[in-house]
Design a protein around this motif. Structure first.
Motif, PDB file in Angstrom:
ATOM      1  N   GLY A 193       0.854  -1.189   0.000  1.00 48.75           N
ATOM      2  CA  GLY A 193       0.000   0.000   0.000  1.00 48.75           C
ATOM      3  C   GLY A 193       0.888   1.235   0.000  1.00 48.75           C
ATOM      4  N   THR A 194       0.700   2.121  -0.970  1.00 48.99           N
ATOM      5  CA  THR A 194       1.576   3.296  -1.074  1.00 48.99           C
ATOM      6  C   THR A 194       1.091   4.472  -0.235  1.00 48.99           C
ATOM      7  OG1 THR A 194       0.402   4.099  -3.014  1.00 48.99           O
ATOM      8  CG2 THR A 194       2.309   2.665  -3.400  1.00 48.99           C
ATOM      9  N   GLU A 195      -0.053   4.303   0.422  1.00 53.13           N
ATOM     10  CA  GLU A 195      -0.607   5.386   1.227  1.00 53.13           C
ATOM     11  C   GLU A 195      -1.775   4.812   2.009  1.00 53.13           C
ATOM     12  OE1 GLU A 195      -2.478   9.840   0.401  1.00 53.13           O
ATOM     13  OE2 GLU A 195      -1.164   8.919  -1.082  1.00 53.13           O
ATOM     14  N   ARG A 196      -1.979   5.305   3.203  1.00 51.69           N
ATOM     15  CA  ARG A 196      -3.163   4.914   3.960  1.00 51.69           C
ATOM     16  C   ARG A 196      -4.367   5.711   3.463  1.00 51.69           C
ATOM     17  NH1 ARG A 196      -4.048   0.736   7.704  1.00 51.69           N
ATOM     18  NH2 ARG A 196      -2.119   0.281   8.843  1.00 51.69           N
ATOM     19  N   HIS A 197      -5.479   5.006   3.258  1.00 52.26           N
ATOM     20  CA  HIS A 197      -6.699   5.666   2.821  1.00 52.26           C
ATOM     21  C   HIS A 197      -7.408   6.280   4.020  1.00 52.26           C
ATOM     22  CE1 HIS A 197     -10.566   6.249   0.783  1.00 52.26           C
ATOM     23  NE2 HIS A 197      -9.888   6.143  -0.329  1.00 52.26           N
ATOM     24  N   GLU A 198      -8.329   7.192   3.757  1.00 49.11           N
ATOM     25  CA  GLU A 198      -9.097   7.782   4.855  1.00 49.11           C
ATOM     26  C   GLU A 198      -9.888   6.724   5.621  1.00 49.11           C
ATOM     27  OE1 GLU A 198     -11.671  10.877   3.588  1.00 49.11           O
ATOM     28  OE2 GLU A 198     -10.079  12.359   3.358  1.00 49.11           O
ATOM     29  N   SER A 199     -10.297   5.663   4.920  1.00 52.64           N
ATOM     30  CA  SER A 199     -11.108   4.626   5.546  1.00 52.64           C
ATOM     31  C   SER A 199     -10.294   3.354   5.758  1.00 52.64           C
ATOM     32  CB  SER A 199     -12.333   4.315   4.664  1.00 52.64           C
ATOM     33  OG  SER A 199     -12.977   3.142   5.114  1.00 52.64           O
ATOM     34  N   ARG A 200     -10.355   2.806   6.977  1.00 53.44           N
ATOM     35  CA  ARG A 200      -9.659   1.559   7.263  1.00 53.44           C
ATOM     36  C   ARG A 200     -10.182   0.420   6.402  1.00 53.44           C
ATOM     37  NH1 ARG A 200     -10.992   1.260  13.459  1.00 53.44           N
ATOM     38  NH2 ARG A 200     -12.834   2.313  12.640  1.00 53.44           N
ATOM     39  N   ARG A 201     -11.485   0.497   6.052  1.00 56.11           N
ATOM     40  CA  ARG A 201     -12.064  -0.575   5.235  1.00 56.11           C
ATOM     41  C   ARG A 201     -11.356  -0.718   3.896  1.00 56.11           C
ATOM     42  NH1 ARG A 201     -16.250   0.639   3.183  1.00 56.11           N
ATOM     43  NH2 ARG A 201     -16.488   2.784   3.864  1.00 56.11           N
ATOM     44  N   ILE A 202     -11.017   0.419   3.276  1.00 54.90           N
ATOM     45  CA  ILE A 202     -10.379   0.363   1.958  1.00 54.90           C
ATOM     46  C   ILE A 202      -8.996  -0.264   2.076  1.00 54.90           C
ATOM     47  CG2 ILE A 202      -9.749   1.691  -0.086  1.00 54.90           C
ATOM     48  CD1 ILE A 202     -12.751   1.737   0.602  1.00 54.90           C
ATOM     49  N   ASP A 203      -8.268   0.074   3.150  1.00 53.14           N
ATOM     50  CA  ASP A 203      -6.965  -0.562   3.385  1.00 53.14           C
ATOM     51  C   ASP A 203      -7.128  -2.063   3.592  1.00 53.14           C
ATOM     52  OD1 ASP A 203      -5.828   1.930   3.255  1.00 53.14           O
ATOM     53  OD2 ASP A 203      -5.669   2.194   5.426  1.00 53.14           O
ATOM     54  N   ASN A 204      -8.152  -2.450   4.358  1.00 57.51           N
ATOM     55  CA  ASN A 204      -8.379  -3.872   4.618  1.00 57.51           C
ATOM     56  C   ASN A 204      -8.767  -4.629   3.351  1.00 57.51           C
ATOM     57  OD1 ASN A 204      -7.811  -3.512   7.301  1.00 57.51           O
ATOM     58  ND2 ASN A 204      -9.956  -3.271   7.927  1.00 57.51           N
ATOM     59  N   GLN A 205      -9.504  -3.946   2.456  1.00 59.05           N
ATOM     60  CA  GLN A 205      -9.877  -4.594   1.198  1.00 59.05           C
ATOM     61  C   GLN A 205      -8.644  -4.855   0.338  1.00 59.05           C
ATOM     62  OE1 GLN A 205     -12.797  -1.790  -0.124  1.00 59.05           O
ATOM     63  NE2 GLN A 205     -14.503  -2.917   0.733  1.00 59.05           N
ATOM     64  N   LEU A 206      -7.696  -3.909   0.358  1.00 60.69           N
ATOM     65  CA  LEU A 206      -6.456  -4.114  -0.394  1.00 60.69           C
ATOM     66  C   LEU A 206      -5.686  -5.291   0.203  1.00 60.69           C
ATOM     67  CD1 LEU A 206      -4.351  -3.262  -2.505  1.00 60.69           C
ATOM     68  CD2 LEU A 206      -3.466  -1.615  -0.840  1.00 60.69           C
ATOM     69  N   ARG A 207      -5.522  -5.292   1.514  1.00 57.79           N
ATOM     70  CA  ARG A 207      -4.818  -6.396   2.183  1.00 57.79           C
ATOM     71  C   ARG A 207      -5.496  -7.737   1.904  1.00 57.79           C
ATOM     72  NH1 ARG A 207      -2.768  -3.489   7.451  1.00 57.79           N
ATOM     73  NH2 ARG A 207      -0.548  -3.783   7.100  1.00 57.79           N
ATOM     74  N   GLY A 208      -6.824  -7.716   1.875  1.00 59.24           N
ATOM     75  CA  GLY A 208      -7.588  -8.953   1.717  1.00 59.24           C
ATOM     76  C   GLY A 208      -7.419  -9.644   0.380  1.00 59.24           C
ATOM     77  N   ARG A 209      -6.765  -8.961  -0.564  1.00 62.55           N
ATOM     78  CA  ARG A 209      -6.529  -9.606  -1.873  1.00 62.55           C
ATOM     79  C   ARG A 209      -5.497 -10.719  -1.760  1.00 62.55           C
ATOM     80  NH1 ARG A 209     -10.658  -8.586  -5.284  1.00 62.55           N
ATOM     81  NH2 ARG A 209     -11.623  -6.780  -4.327  1.00 62.55           N
ATOM     82  N   ALA A 210      -4.685 -10.708  -0.708  1.00 62.00           N
ATOM     83  CA  ALA A 210      -3.698 -11.771  -0.500  1.00 62.00           C
ATOM     84  C   ALA A 210      -4.206 -12.708   0.590  1.00 62.00           C
ATOM     85  CB  ALA A 210      -2.344 -11.185  -0.088  1.00 62.00           C
ATOM     86  N   GLY A 211      -3.825 -13.977   0.501  1.00 63.88           N
ATOM     87  CA  GLY A 211      -4.186 -14.938   1.541  1.00 63.88           C
ATOM     88  C   GLY A 211      -5.567 -15.521   1.372  1.00 63.88           C
ATOM     89  N   ARG A 212      -6.102 -15.551   0.128  1.00 62.90           N
ATOM     90  CA  ARG A 212      -7.430 -16.128  -0.089  1.00 62.90           C
ATOM     91  C   ARG A 212      -7.367 -17.651   0.028  1.00 62.90           C
ATOM     92  NH1 ARG A 212      -8.100 -18.557  -4.671  1.00 62.90           N
ATOM     93  NH2 ARG A 212     -10.348 -18.294  -4.772  1.00 62.90           N
ATOM     94  N   GLN A 213      -8.424 -18.249   0.577  1.00 65.78           N
ATOM     95  CA  GLN A 213      -8.580 -19.708   0.671  1.00 65.78           C
ATOM     96  C   GLN A 213      -7.322 -20.397   1.209  1.00 65.78           C
ATOM     97  OE1 GLN A 213     -11.273 -21.563   0.396  1.00 65.78           O
ATOM     98  NE2 GLN A 213     -12.531 -19.753  -0.040  1.00 65.78           N
ATOM     99  N   GLY A 214      -6.738 -19.834   2.260  1.00 67.60           N
ATOM    100  CA  GLY A 214      -5.595 -20.463   2.909  1.00 67.60           C
ATOM    101  C   GLY A 214      -4.264 -20.295   2.200  1.00 67.60           C
ATOM    102  N   ASP A 215      -4.238 -19.461   1.149  1.00 69.53           N
ATOM    103  CA  ASP A 215      -2.972 -19.223   0.435  1.00 69.53           C
ATOM    104  C   ASP A 215      -2.004 -18.422   1.312  1.00 69.53           C
ATOM    105  OD1 ASP A 215      -3.777 -20.492  -1.860  1.00 69.53           O
ATOM    106  OD2 ASP A 215      -4.460 -18.653  -2.863  1.00 69.53           O
ATOM    107  N   PRO A 216      -0.691 -18.583   1.078  1.00 67.84           N
ATOM    108  CA  PRO A 216       0.267 -17.701   1.759  1.00 67.84           C
ATOM    109  C   PRO A 216       0.215 -16.305   1.140  1.00 67.84           C
ATOM    110  CG  PRO A 216       1.413 -19.105   0.191  1.00 67.84           C
ATOM    111  CD  PRO A 216      -0.018 -19.571   0.206  1.00 67.84           C
ATOM    112  N   GLY A 217       0.715 -15.317   1.864  1.00 70.28           N
ATOM    113  CA  GLY A 217       0.733 -13.946   1.352  1.00 70.28           C
ATOM    114  C   GLY A 217       1.258 -13.008   2.410  1.00 70.28           C
ATOM    115  N   SER A 218       1.458 -11.761   2.041  1.00 74.31           N
ATOM    116  CA  SER A 218       1.957 -10.771   2.991  1.00 74.31           C
ATOM    117  C   SER A 218       1.534  -9.382   2.540  1.00 74.31           C
ATOM    118  CB  SER A 218       3.487 -10.852   3.099  1.00 74.31           C
ATOM    119  OG  SER A 218       4.086 -10.658   1.822  1.00 74.31           O
TER     120      SER A 218
END
Length: 871
Positions: free
Chosen positions: A591-616
């Motif tokens: 993430g190159t910047e924190r968004h005003e909303s924590r939800r948007i940051d969490n949505q970006l993070r949530g793209r990694a680690g789906r269905q038990g996959d590794p990610g960071s």
């Protein structure tokens, strides 16, 4: 101890456990039995008959229905609902918000609640954020519904009314939030029953809102508005755009530093407001050669200057909007990074931006119909929502919509590693570090997804990566046509993808790439839709290594042996790459910047680690970022100065990460206040809107006798108003104005020409009123006999709709003006909202009285087909 207490009082865990016991276990117990059923549509039809006859409720049949729907999914698209997806489906049926992590299959979860509620036969809607997701959902999940014997409709932008009507008549309709809202508003402007596109009986029965936080929170600050041209001159916007460039930006007043603001104006970035100083007002008056900028005749100019200043200093090209190839200013959604064609800033701001950019200014618009998303979705008999991030906004969902959030467990444990933020002094230092991290990760072969908050940032970073020799893809509002293809392949080895926000993208990032998507693209290149059943069968056969692959391929013209070999090679390559990507650590999120909303940051993070996959994941922040600059603690910057830290040395500390999250919480609270205030004001309008729309619907669809009674009632009310005006009961007969009464009644009802007004002088108030009302009723009866009841009803329908629409439109304009100026009453120690409610009610009552008078005049004086009414 605290963890133990939280567990003991965690309603979420208790609710999930209850649904597991009451829904999941019984559905699993039925699975073997349902798998033996040959005709699922017939089995589903039995349930539909039981529900529609009233023999059973939806709650009574939820277990067998879910078992049938799960089997339909397995047979039609090869996807069997996980146990946690059954829990999600039950939550949606209960009218709750289901929070499900990215990659957990929300699209499939929705089929459970939609197909269950479709048993009632009243129509269900799946509401998405854009046409692409609506189309994909309808086409892919449509196979599940059709297996059950259900019909599926799809609403897309630019569809014709008859196509919309057919789509809404289906059991399940996929539609975007804006299209559904605008269709509702347009239906309430229709001039005949043929003009209605939503169902006449149950137009708003049940809806599931996908990406519910995006639609009901992020977009809730902007109401839906249908506008018509107000035909105001637009040249003045160009004049003001030039004039404000001559004004100087100053510093706001600050206790102990400056008692007064400096220069001509000050900017408040937190509230996106601009305030002129006394010096600025004087300078503008001199430049425009006027005496008083805020006099009534100059109020329009003052408003234009404010909007010109806001457009110049608060709205940036390629961040807040783009100018497309047609020279149009198109708004960029700050939460999803998507272009929003057709949406315009209100109150002249859009015109001010067009003037600033030197493009053609579209005419300012006048509101014809409007509603907020909050009040629109509260019109549904039942609605629910799903998203990857809702728990942080549960208070708002409860306060405004009465819907709580249920966090659905993941099918497999999340093993993604989320690192603490790295904070740099400047943006240059931050982006230098981002590029170094990308190069390091890229060298290992890991796929990388970089989230930015604006188009400008994504393109700037792209230039840096080009200079560093890193091959990459860019996804933002300028390249939306390539969106699905870019996102679907963002998980391949060495893939580097820059994306402007990732909210509501709808396409999974699968490690190694998405083989089915790639095979689907191959099919579409030879003219075959990937969503037709034969194409779905082919893709399934390839992915499952089905021995009958050659027979399945033979059913599709144009699919030869070479095509099959290429499809198999794609599958094998993707599967080998998936293993490789997992071994090196999976998808890495930057993430190159924190968004005003924590939800948007969490949505970006949530793209990694789906269905038990590794990610960071890791976020990079600088003190020059808007969020940090406006809200973060200045002591941290001072500490960096004291320690002599330069651009290359970041801070990595929980203290700073916590400070950022507190800043985000403050912004979220402020935005919630804005949305709540918007809703409070719209609630006043909502009651008025419901009254008008209910009356219109009665006129459009009601029986003839109801329309006739409605018109007769309006005529009676109009006459009573005149009696109250000219013969008030609380005054003596000597003060009554008989000539005024005669003139007012004659203006509307010609037959009062022969009425004996002198006889009223000797009567009591009650008798006088009764005699006049009786004469009005006789006049209406005579008019009915003259025209015939059928023709009079037809005329009355037309007159009612025309008059109501005309005065409702004028009322909306008056409400706009009232809303813009009501804040000034705060200076007089009066509550603006209380004043607004009082004034709005007064204006509405006056409008209703005017409508009754105009309807009366039209009914008695309109000429119909050669029948001349006295004029």
């Amino acid at each position: 101890m605290f963890r133990l207490l939280n567990k003991m009082f965690d309603n979420n865990q208790r609710d999930v456990a209850r649904l597991r016991k009451t829904i999941v276990e019984p559905v699993n117990a039925m699975e073997a039995e349902i798998q033996q059923v040959e005709d699922l549509a017939a089995e589903y039809a039995k349930l539909r008959e039981q529900v529609q006859s009233g023999e059973k409720t939806l709650d009574d049949v939820i277990v067998p229905a879910f078992a049938i729907i799960r089997e339909a999914g397995r047979r039609s698209i090869g996807k069997r609902h996980y146990d946690v997806q059954l829990i999600g489906g039950a939550a949606l049926h209960q009218g709750r918000i289901a929070e499900m992590r990215t990659g957990e299959g929300k699209t499939l979860v929705a089929t459970l609640a939609l197909a269950l509620n479709a048993l009632e036969g009243r129509g269900c809607h799946l509401v998405t954020v854009n046409d692409y997701l609506a189309r994909v959902g309808a086409e892919e999940m449509g196979l599940v519904y059709r297996t059950l014997g259900l019909t599926v409709g799809l609403i897309q932008n630019q569809m014709q009314p008859h196509e919309r009507k057919a789509a809404y008549a289906c059991d399940i309709t996929y539609v975007t939030n804006s299209e559904l809202g605008f269709d509702y508003l347009r239906d309430n402007m229709a001039q005949s029953p043929d003009g209605l596109v939503l169902r006449a009986d149950h137009p708003l029965n049940f809806a599931i809102v996908d990406e519910v936080d995006s639609i009901l929170i992020d977009e809730a600050r902007t109401p839906l508005i249908i506008s018509g041209s107000a035909e105001k001159a637009t040249d003045q916007y160009y004049v003001m755009a030039k004039l404000v460039k001559r004004l100087k930006k100053g510093l706001p007043a600050e206790p102990g530093v400056r008692e007064e603001p400096t220069e001509d104006f000050v900017v408040d970035e937190k509230t996106k407001g601009v305030h002129l100083t006394e010096q600025g007002i004087t300078r503008i008056e001199k430049l425009l050669s006027i005496q008083d900028l805020y006099s009534p005749e100059n109020m329009e100019r003052a408003h234009m200057i404010t909007q010109a200043l806001r457009s110049l200093h608060l709205y940036e090209k390629d961040t807040d909007y783009i100018v497309n190839e047609k020279g149009e200013v198109v708004i960029i959604d700050e939460f999803t990074g998507r272009a929003m064609p057709g949406r315009r800033y209100g109150e002249g701001l859009h015109q001010a931006i067009e003037a600033k950019e030197g493009v053609k200014i579209e005419n300012e618009n006048q509101t014809l119909a409007t509603i907020t998303y909050q009040n629109f979705f509260r019109l549904f008999n039942k609605f629910s929502g799903m998203t990857g991030t809702a728990k942080t906004e549960e208070k708002e969902f409860l306060d405004i919509y009465g819907a709580d959030v249920l966090v659905i467990p993941t099918n497999l444990p999340v093993i993604r590693k989320d690192a603490d933020d790295l904070i740099y002094r400047t943006k240059n230092g931050k982006f230098a570090a981002v590029v170094e991290e990308i190069k390091t990760m890229h060298a290992t072969g890991r796929p990388i997804l970089i989230g930015t908050v604006s188009i400008e940032t994504s393109e700037s970073l792209s230039r840096l990566l080009h200079a560093a020799g890193v091959k990459h893809s860019v996804l933002n509002a300028k390249y939306e046509a390539l969106e699905a293809s870019i996102v679907a392949q963002a998980g391949r080895s060495n893939a580097v993808t820059i994306a402007t926000n990732m909210a509501g993208r709808g396409t999974d990032i699968m490690l190694g790439g998405n083989a089915e998507f790639m095979i689907g693209e191959m099919l579409e290149k030879i003219g075959i839709s990937r969503y037709q059943p034969e194409a779905e069968n082919l893709m399934k056969a390839v992915m499952r290594r089905d021995e009958r692959l050659a027979q399945v391929a033979a059913q599709l013209p144009g699919v030869d042996d070479a095509f099959v070999r290429d499809a198999v090679q794609i599958r094998d390559t993707v599967e080998a790459d998936r293993v490789k990507v997992k071994e090196v650590g999976g998808l890495h999120i930057i993430g190159t910047e924190r968004h005003e909303s924590r939800r948007i940051d969490n949505q970006l993070r949530g793209r990694a680690g789906r269905q038990g996959d590794p990610g960071s994941s890791r976020f990079y922040v600088s003190f020059e970022d808007d969020l940090m600059r406006l809200f973060a603690n200045e002591r941290v910057v001072a500490m960096m100065d004291t320690l002599g830290m330069d651009d290359t040395q970041p801070i990595e500390a929980k203290m700073v990460t916590s400070a950022i999250e507190r800043a985000q919480k403050r912004v979220e609270d402020r935005n919630f206040s804005i949305r709540k205030q918007l809703l409070e004001f719209d609630n006043v309008m909502s009651k008025q809107r419901e009254t008008i729309y209910a009356q219109r619907r009665e006129v459009l669809l009601g029986p003839d006798e109801d329309v006739s009674e409605s018109v007769e009632g309006m005529i009676g009310d109009f006459v009573e108003m005149q009696l109250d005006n000219f013969m008030p009961a609380d005054q003596s007969p000597e003060s009554w104005d008989y000539d005024g009464l005669r003139g007012a009644l004659l203006d509307a009802i010609p037959s009062f020409e022969s009425f004996d007004f002198e006889s009223l002088k000797s009567m009591s108030v009650a008798d006088a009123h009764h005699k006049v009302l009786e004469a009005a009723a006789e006049a209406f009866e005579a008019r009915e006999n003259e025209l015939g009841q059928s023709l009079l009803v037809g005329v009355s329908r037309y007159v009612l709709l025309q008059v109501v629409d005309q005065y409702w439109k004028e009322h909306l304009h008056g409400m706009d003006v009232l809303r813009q100026g009501i804040g000034l009453r705060g200076y007089g120690q009066r509550d603006p909202f209380t004043e607004y409610k009082f004034e709005a009610t007064k204006m509405f009552n006056e409008m209703i009285d005017t409508v009754k008078g105009e309807v009366t005049k039209f009914v008695f004086r309109m000429q119909v087909g050669g029948t001349a009414a006295a004029d």
